[in-house]
Write a protein that holds these residues in place. Structure first.
Motif, mmCIF file in Angstrom:
data_model
loop_
_atom_site.group_PDB
_atom_site.id
_atom_site.type_symbol
_atom_site.label_atom_id
_atom_site.label_comp_id
_atom_site.label_asym_id
_atom_site.label_seq_id
_atom_site.Cartn_x
_atom_site.Cartn_y
_atom_site.Cartn_z
ATOM 1 N N ALA A 1 -53.794 14.902 -41.139
ATOM 2 C CA ALA A 1 -54.526 14.541 -42.419
ATOM 3 C C ALA A 1 -54.298 12.989 -42.332
ATOM 4 O O ALA A 1 -55.454 12.329 -42.527
ATOM 5 N N THR A 2 -53.317 12.423 -42.157
ATOM 6 C CA THR A 2 -52.993 10.929 -42.245
ATOM 7 C C THR A 2 -53.577 10.315 -41.039
ATOM 8 O O THR A 2 -54.595 9.354 -41.287
ATOM 9 N N VAL A 3 -53.538 11.044 -39.724
ATOM 10 C CA VAL A 3 -53.918 10.343 -38.567
ATOM 11 C C VAL A 3 -55.668 10.395 -38.686
ATOM 12 O O VAL A 3 -56.117 9.186 -38.326
ATOM 13 N N PHE A 4 -56.120 11.380 -39.309
ATOM 14 C CA PHE A 4 -57.793 11.775 -39.290
ATOM 15 C C PHE A 4 -58.158 10.639 -40.139
ATOM 16 O O PHE A 4 -59.097 9.861 -40.063
ATOM 17 N N ALA A 5 -57.644 10.585 -41.402
ATOM 18 C CA ALA A 5 -58.018 9.445 -42.289
ATOM 19 C C ALA A 5 -58.007 8.021 -41.896
ATOM 20 O O ALA A 5 -58.840 7.257 -42.101
ATOM 21 N N ALA A 6 -56.938 7.784 -40.917
ATOM 22 C CA ALA A 6 -56.977 6.360 -40.408
ATOM 23 C C ALA A 6 -58.037 5.884 -39.477
ATOM 24 O O ALA A 6 -58.578 5.076 -39.457
ATOM 25 N N MET A 7 -58.517 7.432 -38.850
ATOM 26 C CA MET A 7 -59.616 7.285 -37.813
ATOM 27 C C MET A 7 -60.923 6.767 -38.420
ATOM 28 O O MET A 7 -61.579 5.953 -37.829
ATOM 29 N N LEU A 8 -61.012 6.935 -39.867
ATOM 30 C CA LEU A 8 -62.184 6.800 -40.402
ATOM 31 C C LEU A 8 -62.093 5.597 -41.288
ATOM 32 O O LEU A 8 -62.966 5.110 -41.775
ATOM 33 N N ASP A 9 -61.069 4.848 -41.166
ATOM 34 C CA ASP A 9 -60.781 3.639 -42.017
ATOM 35 C C ASP A 9 -61.112 2.414 -41.111
ATOM 36 O O ASP A 9 -60.628 2.034 -40.357
ATOM 37 N N ARG A 10 -62.224 1.620 -41.850
ATOM 38 C CA ARG A 10 -62.549 0.392 -41.378
ATOM 39 C C ARG A 10 -61.265 -0.719 -40.905
ATOM 40 O O ARG A 10 -61.371 -1.253 -39.801
ATOM 41 N N ASP B 1 -55.433 1.231 -24.079
ATOM 42 C CA ASP B 1 -54.073 1.525 -24.361
ATOM 43 C C ASP B 1 -53.745 0.619 -25.680
ATOM 44 O O ASP B 1 -53.016 0.877 -26.401
ATOM 45 N N GLN B 2 -54.320 -0.832 -25.576
ATOM 46 C CA GLN B 2 -53.866 -1.583 -26.602
ATOM 47 C C GLN B 2 -54.319 -1.047 -28.026
ATOM 48 O O GLN B 2 -53.542 -1.112 -28.940
ATOM 49 N N PHE B 3 -55.705 -0.629 -27.964
ATOM 50 C CA PHE B 3 -56.272 0.032 -29.283
ATOM 51 C C PHE B 3 -55.201 1.298 -29.711
ATOM 52 O O PHE B 3 -54.800 1.405 -30.802
ATOM 53 N N PHE B 4 -55.032 2.242 -28.867
ATOM 54 C CA PHE B 4 -54.259 3.250 -29.274
ATOM 55 C C PHE B 4 -52.946 2.964 -29.408
ATOM 56 O O PHE B 4 -52.341 3.738 -30.635
ATOM 57 N N THR B 5 -52.245 2.148 -28.893
ATOM 58 C CA THR B 5 -50.893 1.854 -29.156
ATOM 59 C C THR B 5 -50.803 1.192 -30.723
ATOM 60 O O THR B 5 -49.849 1.522 -31.495
ATOM 61 N N THR C 1 -62.970 -9.785 -34.399
ATOM 62 C CA THR C 1 -62.948 -10.872 -35.669
ATOM 63 C C THR C 1 -63.513 -10.673 -36.879
ATOM 64 O O THR C 1 -63.404 -10.993 -38.038
ATOM 65 N N GLU C 2 -64.192 -9.473 -36.665
ATOM 66 C CA GLU C 2 -65.005 -9.058 -38.049
ATOM 67 C C GLU C 2 -65.540 -7.647 -37.697
ATOM 68 O O GLU C 2 -65.734 -7.057 -36.636
ATOM 69 N N VAL D 1 -58.122 -0.159 -40.628
ATOM 70 C CA VAL D 1 -57.378 0.365 -39.770
ATOM 71 C C VAL D 1 -57.972 0.014 -38.130
ATOM 72 O O VAL D 1 -57.278 -0.592 -37.167
ATOM 73 N N LEU D 2 -59.176 0.572 -37.845
ATOM 74 C CA LEU D 2 -59.910 0.237 -36.851
ATOM 75 C C LEU D 2 -60.159 -1.009 -36.437
ATOM 76 O O LEU D 2 -59.791 -1.650 -35.296
ATOM 77 N N ALA D 3 -60.546 -2.108 -37.164
ATOM 78 C CA ALA D 3 -60.548 -3.526 -37.244
ATOM 79 C C ALA D 3 -59.307 -4.083 -36.629
ATOM 80 O O ALA D 3 -59.340 -5.016 -35.935
ATOM 81 N N GLY D 4 -58.047 -3.778 -37.507
ATOM 82 C CA GLY D 4 -56.907 -3.956 -36.953
ATOM 83 C C GLY D 4 -56.295 -3.685 -35.809
ATOM 84 O O GLY D 4 -55.405 -4.187 -35.086
ATOM 85 N N CYS D 5 -56.912 -2.390 -35.102
ATOM 86 C CA CYS D 5 -56.452 -2.227 -33.843
ATOM 87 C C CYS D 5 -57.361 -2.297 -32.627
ATOM 88 O O CYS D 5 -56.976 -2.559 -31.315
#
Length: 169
Positions: free
Chosen positions: A14-23, A134-138, A34-35, A25-29
């Motif tokens: 549930a935590t992992v799934f919520a993170a996959m939908l979070d802008r 690999d960088q994204f998923f790490t 830059t935006e 988190v995605l932007a930081g990964c």
């Protein structure tokens, strides 16, 4: 170019799934992001600066989420244009598997490029695409999961590691 791999994340599905939908988190990964704006429901737009071999470009693109099955997985599909450098498009099928208190995130990625990027040769482009995935998923693994038992974070890693999980607690 196609590839697949998996990452063990020290958080529940549930935590992992919520993170996959979070802008955020995605932007930081996303390496070089830059935006980023938008939402999981409407799709995201992003600006990413990357250097592939001798070609440096700013890509502006869109990412859509589809085939969403709560706490089980989804598909990310995106395309971006980098001006004279060309374009990149691709997608990732992500599947979550519960494993005790951890989640195994399985992913299959497919990427295509055109323009100057395609002229660099498949070896350089494939290596770059593998490195980006690999960088994204790490980075995603680090943002969402807590350190394993007995594992200590360095002072530099401590504020970044598991930040999304702490936010949801």
């Amino acid at each position: 170019m196609k590839m697949s791999d998996s990452k063990v994340i020290n958080a529940g599905p549930a935590t992992v799934f919520a993170a996959m939908l979070d802008r955020d988190v995605l932007a930081g990964c996303v390496p070089g992001c830059t935006e980023m704006s938008g939402s999981a429901g409407e799709g995201f737009t992003a600006t990413v600066v990357q250097k592939v071999g001798p070609v440096k470009a700013t890509f502006k693109g869109e990412v859509e989420l589809s085939d969403i099955v709560e706490n089980e997985g989804l598909t990310l599909t995106g395309a971006g244009k980098g001006g004279a450098a060309g374009f990149a498009k691709g997608g990732a099928n992500v599947r979550l598997e519960a494993d005790g208190e951890q989640t195994i995130l399985h992913y299959e990625v497919e990427a295509k490029v055109g323009g100057k990027l395609a002229q660099l040769g498949s070896r350089i482009v494939d290596g770059f695409a593998k490195k980006m995935a690999d960088q994204f998923f790490t980075a995603f693994q680090d943002a969402v999961g807590a350190p394993e038992e007995g594992e200590e974070d360095s002072a530099e890693d401590a504020p970044k590691r598991g930040w999304f999980r702490r936010l949801r607690s």
